[in-house]
Design a protein around this motif. Sequence first.
Motif, PDB file in Angstrom:
ATOM      1  N   ASN A 126     -41.297 119.964 118.869  1.00 20.64           N
ATOM      2  CA  ASN A 126     -42.152 119.516 117.756  1.00 20.64           C
ATOM      3  C   ASN A 126     -43.052 118.344 118.145  1.00 20.64           C
ATOM      4  OD1 ASN A 126     -39.905 117.908 118.028  1.00 20.64           O
ATOM      5  ND2 ASN A 126     -39.868 117.320 115.875  1.00 20.64           N
ATOM      6  N   LEU A 127     -42.788 117.758 119.313  1.00 24.17           N
ATOM      7  CA  LEU A 127     -43.612 116.609 119.721  1.00 24.17           C
ATOM      8  C   LEU A 127     -44.664 116.983 120.775  1.00 24.17           C
ATOM      9  CD1 LEU A 127     -41.053 113.665 120.019  1.00 24.17           C
ATOM     10  CD2 LEU A 127     -42.597 114.225 118.125  1.00 24.17           C
ATOM     11  N   ILE A 128     -44.489 118.150 121.385  1.00 27.33           N
ATOM     12  CA  ILE A 128     -45.370 118.477 122.518  1.00 27.33           C
ATOM     13  C   ILE A 128     -46.836 118.519 122.094  1.00 27.33           C
ATOM     14  CG2 ILE A 128     -45.947 120.163 124.299  1.00 27.33           C
ATOM     15  CD1 ILE A 128     -43.182 120.933 124.574  1.00 27.33           C
ATOM     16  N   HIS A 129     -47.113 119.068 120.915  1.00 29.19           N
ATOM     17  CA  HIS A 129     -48.504 119.207 120.507  1.00 29.19           C
ATOM     18  C   HIS A 129     -49.208 117.850 120.458  1.00 29.19           C
ATOM     19  CE1 HIS A 129     -51.715 121.677 118.723  1.00 29.19           C
ATOM     20  NE2 HIS A 129     -52.107 120.494 118.289  1.00 29.19           N
ATOM     21  N   SER A 130     -48.573 116.879 119.788  1.00 29.84           N
ATOM     22  CA  SER A 130     -49.230 115.572 119.694  1.00 29.84           C
ATOM     23  C   SER A 130     -49.210 114.830 121.024  1.00 29.84           C
ATOM     24  CB  SER A 130     -48.630 114.724 118.569  1.00 29.84           C
ATOM     25  OG  SER A 130     -47.259 114.587 118.766  1.00 29.84           O
ATOM     26  N   GLU A 131     -48.202 115.108 121.867  1.00 33.99           N
ATOM     27  CA  GLU A 131     -48.189 114.527 123.213  1.00 33.99           C
ATOM     28  C   GLU A 131     -49.400 115.005 124.012  1.00 33.99           C
ATOM     29  OE1 GLU A 131     -46.207 112.594 125.379  1.00 33.99           O
ATOM     30  OE2 GLU A 131     -45.303 111.783 123.552  1.00 33.99           O
ATOM     31  N   LEU A 132     -49.722 116.287 123.837  1.00 35.75           N
ATOM     32  CA  LEU A 132     -50.835 116.864 124.592  1.00 35.75           C
ATOM     33  C   LEU A 132     -52.186 116.468 124.016  1.00 35.75           C
ATOM     34  CD1 LEU A 132     -49.790 120.542 125.399  1.00 35.75           C
ATOM     35  CD2 LEU A 132     -50.634 118.869 127.052  1.00 35.75           C
ATOM     36  N   PHE A 133     -52.324 116.599 122.690  1.00 39.09           N
ATOM     37  CA  PHE A 133     -53.651 116.456 122.079  1.00 39.09           C
ATOM     38  C   PHE A 133     -53.883 115.097 121.415  1.00 39.09           C
ATOM     39  CE2 PHE A 133     -52.829 120.941 122.518  1.00 39.09           C
ATOM     40  CZ  PHE A 133     -54.048 121.438 122.948  1.00 39.09           C
ATOM     41  N   GLY A 134     -52.803 114.306 121.263  1.00 41.86           N
ATOM     42  CA  GLY A 134     -52.950 113.004 120.611  1.00 41.86           C
ATOM     43  C   GLY A 134     -53.057 113.169 119.097  1.00 41.86           C
ATOM     44  N   TYR A 135     -53.096 112.052 118.350  1.00 45.99           N
ATOM     45  CA  TYR A 135     -53.259 112.153 116.891  1.00 45.99           C
ATOM     46  C   TYR A 135     -54.068 110.991 116.358  1.00 45.99           C
ATOM     47  CZ  TYR A 135     -48.991 109.255 117.226  1.00 45.99           C
ATOM     48  OH  TYR A 135     -48.070 108.286 117.556  1.00 45.99           O
ATOM     49  N   GLU A 136     -54.598 111.207 115.138  1.00 48.82           N
ATOM     50  CA  GLU A 136     -55.354 110.151 114.451  1.00 48.82           C
ATOM     51  C   GLU A 136     -54.394 109.353 113.579  1.00 48.82           C
ATOM     52  OE1 GLU A 136     -58.317 109.319 114.998  1.00 48.82           O
ATOM     53  OE2 GLU A 136     -59.247 111.061 115.951  1.00 48.82           O
ATOM     54  N   GLY A 167     -45.662 108.020 109.775  1.00 51.25           N
ATOM     55  CA  GLY A 167     -45.277 107.293 110.991  1.00 51.25           C
ATOM     56  C   GLY A 167     -46.425 107.163 111.978  1.00 51.25           C
ATOM     57  N   ALA A 168     -47.540 107.851 111.727  1.00 50.33           N
ATOM     58  CA  ALA A 168     -48.695 107.742 112.627  1.00 50.33           C
ATOM     59  C   ALA A 168     -49.519 106.531 112.200  1.00 50.33           C
ATOM     60  CB  ALA A 168     -49.519 109.025 112.582  1.00 50.33           C
ATOM     61  N   HIS A 169     -49.024 105.342 112.597  1.00 45.38           N
ATOM     62  CA  HIS A 169     -49.661 104.109 112.123  1.00 45.38           C
ATOM     63  C   HIS A 169     -50.992 103.849 112.788  1.00 45.38           C
ATOM     64  CE1 HIS A 169     -46.181 103.354 109.794  1.00 45.38           C
ATOM     65  NE2 HIS A 169     -45.384 103.307 110.876  1.00 45.38           N
ATOM     66  N   GLN A 170     -51.136 104.334 114.015  1.00 42.90           N
ATOM     67  CA  GLN A 170     -52.443 104.180 114.657  1.00 42.90           C
ATOM     68  C   GLN A 170     -52.757 105.359 115.560  1.00 42.90           C
ATOM     69  OE1 GLN A 170     -52.292 100.573 116.903  1.00 42.90           O
ATOM     70  NE2 GLN A 170     -50.196 100.932 117.535  1.00 42.90           N
ATOM     71  N   ARG A 171     -54.029 105.479 115.943  1.00 43.69           N
ATOM     72  CA  ARG A 171     -54.459 106.600 116.780  1.00 43.69           C
ATOM     73  C   ARG A 171     -53.709 106.591 118.121  1.00 43.69           C
ATOM     74  NH1 ARG A 171     -60.580 106.579 118.538  1.00 43.69           N
ATOM     75  NH2 ARG A 171     -60.912 107.730 116.621  1.00 43.69           N
ATOM     76  N   LYS A 172     -53.317 107.783 118.557  1.00 46.00           N
ATOM     77  CA  LYS A 172     -52.674 107.863 119.884  1.00 46.00           C
ATOM     78  C   LYS A 172     -53.436 108.878 120.743  1.00 46.00           C
ATOM     79  CE  LYS A 172     -48.252 108.544 122.233  1.00 46.00           C
ATOM     80  NZ  LYS A 172     -48.578 109.563 123.180  1.00 46.00           N
ATOM     81  N   ILE A 173     -53.753 108.441 121.939  1.00 39.84           N
ATOM     82  CA  ILE A 173     -54.453 109.321 122.878  1.00 39.84           C
ATOM     83  C   ILE A 173     -53.428 110.263 123.504  1.00 39.84           C
ATOM     84  CG2 ILE A 173     -55.756 109.343 125.061  1.00 39.84           C
ATOM     85  CD1 ILE A 173     -57.283 108.141 122.692  1.00 39.84           C
ATOM     86  N   GLY A 174     -53.719 111.548 123.522  1.00 38.11           N
ATOM     87  CA  GLY A 174     -52.785 112.518 124.115  1.00 38.11           C
ATOM     88  C   GLY A 174     -52.957 112.598 125.630  1.00 38.11           C
ATOM     89  N   ILE A 222     -53.913 115.082 127.524  1.00 36.54           N
ATOM     90  CA  ILE A 222     -55.138 115.735 128.017  1.00 36.54           C
ATOM     91  C   ILE A 222     -56.264 114.704 128.081  1.00 36.54           C
ATOM     92  CG2 ILE A 222     -56.894 117.491 127.551  1.00 36.54           C
ATOM     93  CD1 ILE A 222     -54.770 119.188 126.210  1.00 36.54           C
ATOM     94  N   GLU A 223     -56.374 113.934 127.008  1.00 39.54           N
ATOM     95  CA  GLU A 223     -57.435 112.926 126.947  1.00 39.54           C
ATOM     96  C   GLU A 223     -57.203 111.828 127.999  1.00 39.54           C
ATOM     97  OE1 GLU A 223     -58.074 111.892 122.854  1.00 39.54           O
ATOM     98  OE2 GLU A 223     -59.688 110.493 123.370  1.00 39.54           O
ATOM     99  N   ALA A 224     -55.936 111.475 128.188  1.00 43.93           N
ATOM    100  CA  ALA A 224     -55.614 110.436 129.191  1.00 43.93           C
ATOM    101  C   ALA A 224     -55.972 110.912 130.598  1.00 43.93           C
ATOM    102  CB  ALA A 224     -54.139 110.081 129.111  1.00 43.93           C
ATOM    103  N   ALA A 225     -55.949 112.238 130.782  1.00 44.74           N
ATOM    104  CA  ALA A 225     -56.224 112.784 132.125  1.00 44.74           C
ATOM    105  C   ALA A 225     -57.716 113.059 132.327  1.00 44.74           C
ATOM    106  CB  ALA A 225     -55.427 114.072 132.328  1.00 44.74           C
ATOM    107  N   ASN A 226     -58.541 112.649 131.361  1.00 40.91           N
ATOM    108  CA  ASN A 226     -59.980 112.942 131.473  1.00 40.91           C
ATOM    109  C   ASN A 226     -60.552 112.444 132.801  1.00 40.91           C
ATOM    110  OD1 ASN A 226     -62.323 114.052 130.610  1.00 40.91           O
ATOM    111  ND2 ASN A 226     -62.925 112.323 129.294  1.00 40.91           N
ATOM    112  N   ASN A 227     -61.313 113.296 133.450  1.00 41.91           N
ATOM    113  CA  ASN A 227     -61.902 113.044 134.778  1.00 41.91           C
ATOM    114  C   ASN A 227     -60.867 113.032 135.906  1.00 41.91           C
ATOM    115  OD1 ASN A 227     -64.536 112.845 133.797  1.00 41.91           O
ATOM    116  ND2 ASN A 227     -64.146 110.717 133.175  1.00 41.91           N
TER     117      ASN A 227
END
Length: 441
Positions: free
Chosen positions: A203-213, A219-226, A228-233
């Motif tokens: 249940n956590l893999i999706h937000s781990e990969l794509f991040g959330y707003e 419990g999503a108090h602030q934006r989290k970069i997933g 995929i986004e962390a691996a950009n470039n």
Amino acid sequence: MLVRKGLLLDCSGAVCDALEHLQLAGWDFQVVATLEAARKALTLAAPPVGLVAFDHETSWPGREIETLLARFDVEWIAILQRGLFDSAGLAPLLRRNFYDFHSLPLDRERLLVTLGHAYGKATLGARTEPHPAAEGRFGMTGRSARMQQLFRQIEKVITVDAPVLIGGESGTGKELVAHAIHQHSARAKGPFIAMNCGAIPANLIHSELFGYERGAFTGAHQRKIGNIEAANNGVLFLDEIGDLPLDLQASMLRFLQEKTIVRVGGTERLRMNVRVIAATHVDLKRAVAEGRFREDLYYRLNVLHLPVPALRDRRDDIVLLAQLVYANNEEQRSPQVRGFSAEASLAMEAHDWPGNVRELINRVQQAMIMSENRFISAADLGLAAVEGNGATLDEARALVEREMIESSLKKCQNNVSETARQLGISRVTLYRMIDRLKIVL
Ligand SMILES: Nc1ncnc2c1ncn2[C@@H]1O[C@H](COP(=O)(O)OP(=O)(O)OP(=O)(O)O)[C@@H](O)[C@H]1O
Ligand SMILES: [Mg+2]
């Protein structure tokens, strides 16, 4: 003055006369006129450098001379009569087996320089024992034919940007290969983000990969970069991709096709520049057949496939890797430990290593710390000593080697290169073993 020894193989005697005339100071050549004589001389004592004269009368069968040349650690220099350069059979033979060649008439100065270089090259390795890590590439140790093949494949994979699927049993070095691709590709300056798909709750893999707003869920108090986004470039390494739940396989496929993501709870479509490298220790094709893995995703990920060989399929590397682990952990060894016993090396070579390199690291580290012997024994490694039915270890080993080599040679119709590849050893090693075991080709 130091006299350096060499061998001259010359069937007509023409080069022998020319060489005598030149009076090369500091060199002493033993002259032989036939392949059989050369074989005998080399077996007794192979010099670092050898000259082979080719003239129009030379009629050695290509295969026979190649077999002889490859068998010994000698830097060969060819001496050619003019007009032979264009001879069809000779060029490939020269390219494969010779350090340099020289045409007649001999040029004294040039020949001395060539001989000096060849001698230097031949004796280089003998003077200093290289660190085991030196035998390998891309930060990976290995000298076996299977590892050479893997290095050649990595060489190709780093020049392109397509997804890679790395296969291989547990502990074979899949993650190391992924790092190597990243570090040697154009993305080296970008990030390397690793994610183990089997270790994160479904249940956590999706937000781990794509991040959330922020506010996407309780419990999503602030934006989290997933990831995929962390691996950009850079590179996203998806370990144990076979464990990715089916619904996420669909999201992953979409990402690979569109190269965009939307954070959970977000609306903005973000363009990403990420190379995906996936690894699996299970047979993904079978998972596809059994409906556990999407076929379309399998083909997307498997554009470039790198199978990492199991340690038992590259036995040439076992002792080398053990020496690497030893050298890397010197400071931890029990003070009296000086290295491995011959019995331990045999036992390591005979073991099947179900846990591959990781198991080897583990056993060697433990033995280095716990051993009470000067030379680590098979028992220190937790391995059974290789048994021989009343025979010595060497005899037992020779028997097994002979059986394996003979049956492989038969299977490969006496093709030595192919047999070496199948046995996971180099061609030169195989020739030496054939010689030592007196196997008739
Ligand atoms: N060719 C090699 N040379 C040196 N070290 C190696 C080599 N192959 C593997 N190793 C080492 O062996 C250990 C296991 O390698 P790695 O973690 O890459 O294996 P893996 O295939 O990803 O295993 P798993 O399937 O269990 O995740 C690591 O410590 C790695 O550095
Ligand atoms: Mg791994």
